[in-house]
Design a protein around this motif. Structure first.
Motif, PDB file in Angstrom:
ATOM      1  N   GLU A   1       1.049  -1.084  -0.071  1.00 47.02           N
ATOM      2  CA  GLU A   1      -0.092   0.037   0.068  1.00 47.02           C
ATOM      3  C   GLU A   1       0.899   1.388   0.213  1.00 47.02           C
ATOM      4  O   GLU A   1       1.785   1.590   0.205  1.00 47.02           O
ATOM      5  CB  GLU A   1      -1.353  -0.214   1.046  1.00 47.02           C
ATOM      6  N   GLU A   2       0.639   2.050  -0.604  1.00 54.10           N
ATOM      7  CA  GLU A   2       1.062   3.638  -0.836  1.00 54.10           C
ATOM      8  C   GLU A   2       0.405   4.645  -0.813  1.00 54.10           C
ATOM      9  O   GLU A   2      -1.346   4.396  -0.863  1.00 54.10           O
ATOM     10  CB  GLU A   2       1.960   4.020  -2.110  1.00 54.10           C
ATOM     11  N   GLU A   3       0.275   6.052   0.297  1.00 57.35           N
ATOM     12  CA  GLU A   3      -0.135   6.735   0.224  1.00 57.35           C
ATOM     13  C   GLU A   3       1.120   8.584  -0.538  1.00 57.35           C
ATOM     14  O   GLU A   3       2.045   8.217  -0.771  1.00 57.35           O
ATOM     15  CB  GLU A   3      -0.240   7.318   2.033  1.00 57.35           C
ATOM     16  N   TYR A   4      -0.755   8.482  -0.922  1.00 58.94           N
ATOM     17  CA  TYR A   4       0.238   9.922  -1.707  1.00 58.94           C
ATOM     18  C   TYR A   4       0.282  11.305  -1.237  1.00 58.94           C
ATOM     19  O   TYR A   4      -1.676  11.605  -1.243  1.00 58.94           O
ATOM     20  CB  TYR A   4       0.195  10.217  -3.231  1.00 58.94           C
ATOM     21  N   LEU A   5       0.292  12.663  -1.334  1.00 57.74           N
ATOM     22  CA  LEU A   5      -0.447  13.753  -1.066  1.00 57.74           C
ATOM     23  C   LEU A   5      -0.773  14.181  -2.661  1.00 57.74           C
ATOM     24  O   LEU A   5       0.202  14.263  -3.432  1.00 57.74           O
ATOM     25  CB  LEU A   5       0.568  14.482  -0.904  1.00 57.74           C
ATOM     26  N   LEU A   6      -1.785  14.692  -2.817  1.00 60.16           N
ATOM     27  CA  LEU A   6      -2.275  15.914  -4.076  1.00 60.16           C
ATOM     28  C   LEU A   6      -1.492  17.212  -4.156  1.00 60.16           C
ATOM     29  O   LEU A   6      -2.147  17.745  -2.573  1.00 60.16           O
ATOM     30  CB  LEU A   6      -4.164  15.360  -4.320  1.00 60.16           C
ATOM     31  N   VAL A   7      -1.738  17.830  -5.237  1.00 65.32           N
ATOM     32  CA  VAL A   7      -0.618  19.047  -5.298  1.00 65.32           C
ATOM     33  C   VAL A   7      -1.393  19.463  -6.038  1.00 65.32           C
ATOM     34  O   VAL A   7      -1.171  18.795  -7.330  1.00 65.32           O
ATOM     35  CB  VAL A   7       0.992  18.928  -4.559  1.00 65.32           C
ATOM     36  N   ASP A   8      -1.222  20.964  -5.889  1.00 63.15           N
ATOM     37  CA  ASP A   8      -1.619  21.473  -7.314  1.00 63.15           C
ATOM     38  C   ASP A   8      -0.563  21.481  -8.182  1.00 63.15           C
ATOM     39  O   ASP A   8       0.824  22.016  -7.702  1.00 63.15           O
ATOM     40  CB  ASP A   8      -1.706  23.124  -6.599  1.00 63.15           C
ATOM     41  N   ARG A   9      -0.683  21.361  -9.729  1.00 60.95           N
ATOM     42  CA  ARG A   9       0.231  21.505 -10.908  1.00 60.95           C
ATOM     43  C   ARG A   9       0.605  22.665 -10.793  1.00 60.95           C
ATOM     44  O   ARG A   9       2.659  22.621 -10.841  1.00 60.95           O
ATOM     45  CB  ARG A   9       0.684  20.578 -12.069  1.00 60.95           C
ATOM     46  N   VAL A  10       0.261  23.813 -10.165  1.00 57.74           N
ATOM     47  CA  VAL A  10       1.066  25.017 -10.697  1.00 57.74           C
ATOM     48  C   VAL A  10       1.803  25.451 -10.093  1.00 57.74           C
ATOM     49  O   VAL A  10       2.610  25.265  -9.559  1.00 57.74           O
ATOM     50  CB  VAL A  10       0.228  26.239 -11.221  1.00 57.74           C
ATOM     51  N   THR A  11       1.290  25.911  -8.151  1.00 56.20           N
ATOM     52  CA  THR A  11       1.708  26.258  -6.337  1.00 56.20           C
ATOM     53  C   THR A  11       2.089  24.978  -6.059  1.00 56.20           C
ATOM     54  O   THR A  11       3.566  25.867  -5.543  1.00 56.20           O
ATOM     55  CB  THR A  11       0.952  26.589  -5.948  1.00 56.20           C
ATOM     56  N   GLY A  12       2.287  24.105  -6.747  1.00 61.85           N
ATOM     57  CA  GLY A  12       2.806  22.376  -5.416  1.00 61.85           C
ATOM     58  C   GLY A  12       2.563  22.487  -3.931  1.00 61.85           C
ATOM     59  O   GLY A  12       2.458  21.575  -3.264  1.00 61.85           O
ATOM     60  N   GLN A  13       1.070  23.262  -4.139  1.00 63.03           N
ATOM     61  CA  GLN A  13       0.682  23.763  -2.474  1.00 63.03           C
ATOM     62  C   GLN A  13      -0.614  22.200  -2.372  1.00 63.03           C
ATOM     63  O   GLN A  13      -0.733  21.882  -3.294  1.00 63.03           O
ATOM     64  CB  GLN A  13      -0.606  24.587  -2.329  1.00 63.03           C
ATOM     65  N   THR A  14      -0.877  21.061  -1.791  1.00 64.61           N
ATOM     66  CA  THR A  14      -1.503  20.648  -1.209  1.00 64.61           C
ATOM     67  C   THR A  14      -3.087  20.335  -1.755  1.00 64.61           C
ATOM     68  O   THR A  14      -3.675  22.120  -1.797  1.00 64.61           O
ATOM     69  CB  THR A  14      -2.027  20.525   0.321  1.00 64.61           C
ATOM     70  N   ALA A  15      -3.769  19.721  -2.102  1.00 66.64           N
ATOM     71  CA  ALA A  15      -4.964  20.291  -3.380  1.00 66.64           C
ATOM     72  C   ALA A  15      -6.114  19.409  -2.673  1.00 66.64           C
ATOM     73  O   ALA A  15      -5.955  17.874  -3.227  1.00 66.64           O
ATOM     74  CB  ALA A  15      -4.754  20.291  -4.738  1.00 66.64           C
ATOM     75  N   PRO A  16      -6.987  19.658  -2.065  1.00 67.04           N
ATOM     76  CA  PRO A  16      -8.328  18.688  -1.599  1.00 67.04           C
ATOM     77  C   PRO A  16      -8.965  18.264  -2.641  1.00 67.04           C
ATOM     78  O   PRO A  16      -9.677  18.402  -2.630  1.00 67.04           O
ATOM     79  CB  PRO A  16      -8.330  20.217  -0.509  1.00 67.04           C
ATOM     80  N   HIS A  17      -8.417  17.268  -3.434  1.00 64.42           N
ATOM     81  CA  HIS A  17      -9.306  17.145  -4.909  1.00 64.42           C
ATOM     82  C   HIS A  17      -9.494  16.054  -4.367  1.00 64.42           C
ATOM     83  O   HIS A  17      -9.773  15.634  -5.406  1.00 64.42           O
ATOM     84  CB  HIS A  17      -9.021  17.857  -5.646  1.00 64.42           C
ATOM     85  N   ALA A  18      -9.280  14.719  -3.658  1.00 65.82           N
ATOM     86  CA  ALA A  18      -8.795  13.054  -3.532  1.00 65.82           C
ATOM     87  C   ALA A  18      -9.699  12.984  -3.734  1.00 65.82           C
ATOM     88  O   ALA A  18     -10.649  11.699  -4.759  1.00 65.82           O
ATOM     89  CB  ALA A  18      -8.909  12.530  -2.092  1.00 65.82           C
ATOM     90  N   LYS A  19     -11.288  13.421  -3.550  1.00 67.11           N
ATOM     91  CA  LYS A  19     -12.657  12.536  -3.853  1.00 67.11           C
ATOM     92  C   LYS A  19     -13.432  12.627  -5.252  1.00 67.11           C
ATOM     93  O   LYS A  19     -13.109  11.686  -5.690  1.00 67.11           O
ATOM     94  CB  LYS A  19     -14.168  13.055  -3.416  1.00 67.11           C
ATOM     95  N   ALA A  20     -12.779  13.679  -6.432  1.00 68.77           N
ATOM     96  CA  ALA A  20     -12.557  13.615  -7.942  1.00 68.77           C
ATOM     97  C   ALA A  20     -11.922  13.030  -8.146  1.00 68.77           C
ATOM     98  O   ALA A  20     -12.323  11.991  -9.385  1.00 68.77           O
ATOM     99  CB  ALA A  20     -12.359  15.832  -8.200  1.00 68.77           C
ATOM    100  N   VAL A  21     -10.178  12.786  -7.780  1.00 69.94           N
ATOM    101  CA  VAL A  21      -9.275  11.934  -8.058  1.00 69.94           C
ATOM    102  C   VAL A  21      -9.905  10.049  -8.290  1.00 69.94           C
ATOM    103  O   VAL A  21      -9.333   9.891  -9.012  1.00 69.94           O
ATOM    104  CB  VAL A  21      -8.209  12.498  -7.449  1.00 69.94           C
ATOM    105  N   LEU A  22     -10.437   9.901  -7.088  1.00 70.81           N
ATOM    106  CA  LEU A  22     -10.762   8.466  -6.559  1.00 70.81           C
ATOM    107  C   LEU A  22     -11.732   8.902  -7.183  1.00 70.81           C
ATOM    108  O   LEU A  22     -11.630   7.653  -8.338  1.00 70.81           O
ATOM    109  CB  LEU A  22     -11.243   8.844  -5.559  1.00 70.81           C
ATOM    110  N   ARG A  23     -12.384   9.124  -8.027  1.00 71.89           N
ATOM    111  CA  ARG A  23     -13.489   8.980  -8.983  1.00 71.89           C
ATOM    112  C   ARG A  23     -13.385   8.615 -10.664  1.00 71.89           C
ATOM    113  O   ARG A  23     -13.738   8.267 -10.710  1.00 71.89           O
ATOM    114  CB  ARG A  23     -15.233   9.840  -9.070  1.00 71.89           C
TER     115      ARG A  23
END
Length: 364
Positions: free
Chosen positions: A7-29
């Motif tokens: 199992e691996e965990e990843y943080l989602l980050v904005d591709r422009v700013t590098g800041q964390t991006a709270p879009h897990a629900k959409a990405v999982l879908r």
């Protein structure tokens, strides 16, 4: 030869700013719509900026690596659809004052209510290795024997030196962050499976932890699968590097099972010595001395070689000797993920670090 899963965990980050991006629900879908992704192979985590992947049960390291590449690729593609990249580091390197929302599930909301500051700082990514055991009795025997080697694995897998813009001075800051929960750190020595069950029951009866999922020991018995789960590893930059640890953990478990069959006593190590060994491993990675299973301070390379020697018969039986040995020598030569993050930081600052660890998550 036992089966293995990763199992691996990843943080989602904005591709422009590098800041964390709270879009897990959409990405999982989006990831779940990928034709090569099966049910439950991609999952949510505590925070809305984090996702987890889980391989199926695998018999070989090549099989496990193939699944990990497949899943990383699927999640990376899904993340790109929503302007995100995958951060394959144990901790986020950039400063980010914006709070990350908790995943909207009752269990996660309850954990946040209990420990809001810890949840707010739980931006850490681990790699977990499951190895099959024939029974919980054998699983406890395994835990008692592998625990003394977990600090060595922590040092080898260190990939989290930075925390929100600062160099922490630690190679695995994730280990320090993760060790602050009510039940964490090294698993204790258990008399047998009944002792394990009784201790877990006592912890649950306090009401301080809600369920066995909050047993945040560095290794534990899985409640969902017939496995020992080693949780002490930072997520790795590359899938082939993850296979080094999948191979080592499986070999450690197989070695422990063989020792138990032969009646070889589990090594004795005090809780305070193991705590110190974990701290030393998290602090220095492979760049300083480690504490070996006998409690001696030795050069990191010597302890790693001792680990290899300890598991060599199991590696041979699994057919993993060449791959694990070559990957170990490469690690000793190139350094840990923490070493490489620091080299990128010295060469190009924080933007170079973010570029390196997000590029590692993009397997196009």
């Amino acid at each position: 030869m036992a089966t293995v899963g990763v199992e691996e965990e990843y943080l989602l980050v904005d591709r422009v700013t590098g800041q964390t991006a709270p879009h897990a629900k959409a990405v999982l879908r989006a990831a779940e719509l990928e034709p090569l992704v099966a049910a439950e192979e991609v999952q949510s985590e505590l925070l809305q900026a984090q996702v987890e992947v889980a391989t199926p049960v695998c018999h070989t390291l090549a099989e496990a690596e193939g699944h990990l590449v497949r899943l990383r690729s699927a999640v990376a593609a899904a993340a790109r659809e929503h302007g995100c990249g995958l951060l394959v580091s144990g901790t986020p390197p950039l400063p980010d004052d914006a709070p990350v929302a908790v995943t909207d599930e009752a269990r996660y909301r309850a954990i946040q209510q209990q420990a809001p500051q810890l949840v707010g700082e739980q931006l850490v990514n681990g790699m977990h290795v499951h190895v099959a055991v024939p029974s919980r009795r054998v699983g406890v025997e395994v835990l008692n024997r592998v625990r003394v080697w977990l600090p060595t694995l922590i040092a080898m897998a260190a990939n989290s030196p930075l925390w929100k813009g600062d160099d922490t001075g630690f190679a695995s800051w994730r280990t320090i962050v993760f060790g602050r929960w009510a039940v964490g750190g090294m698993p204790p020595h258990f008399a047998d499976e009944d002792d394990y069950a009784e201790r877990v029951r006592q912890l649950l009866d306090t009401g301080v932890i809600r369920d066995v999922g909050q047993l945040y020991w560095q290794a534990r018995l899985s409640e969902r699968y017939p496995t020992v789960e080693v949780r002490s590893l930072d997520v790795q930059l590359r899938p082939h590097e993850a296979m080094l640890f999948a191979g080592l953990v499986r070999a450690l478990v197989d070695t422990a099972m063989r020792e138990a069959e032969l009646g070889i006593a589990a090594p004795e190590a005090s809780a305070e010595l193991l705590r110190l060994a974990v701290w030393q491993a998290a602090r220095h990675g492979l760049s300083g001395d480690l504490i070996d299973p006998d409690g001696r301070r030795r050069a990191a390379g010597d302890v790693v070689q001792a680990l290899l020697a300890h598991v060599t018969p199991a590696l041979k039986e699994a057919g993993d000797t060449r791959e694990v040995t070559n990957l170990t020598h490469r690690l000793l030569s190139e350094g840990t993920g923490a070493d490489r993050q620091r080299r990128a930081l010295a060469a190009g600052g924080l933007p170079a670090v973010v570029e390196m660890i997000t590029a590692a998550g993009d397997l196009r």
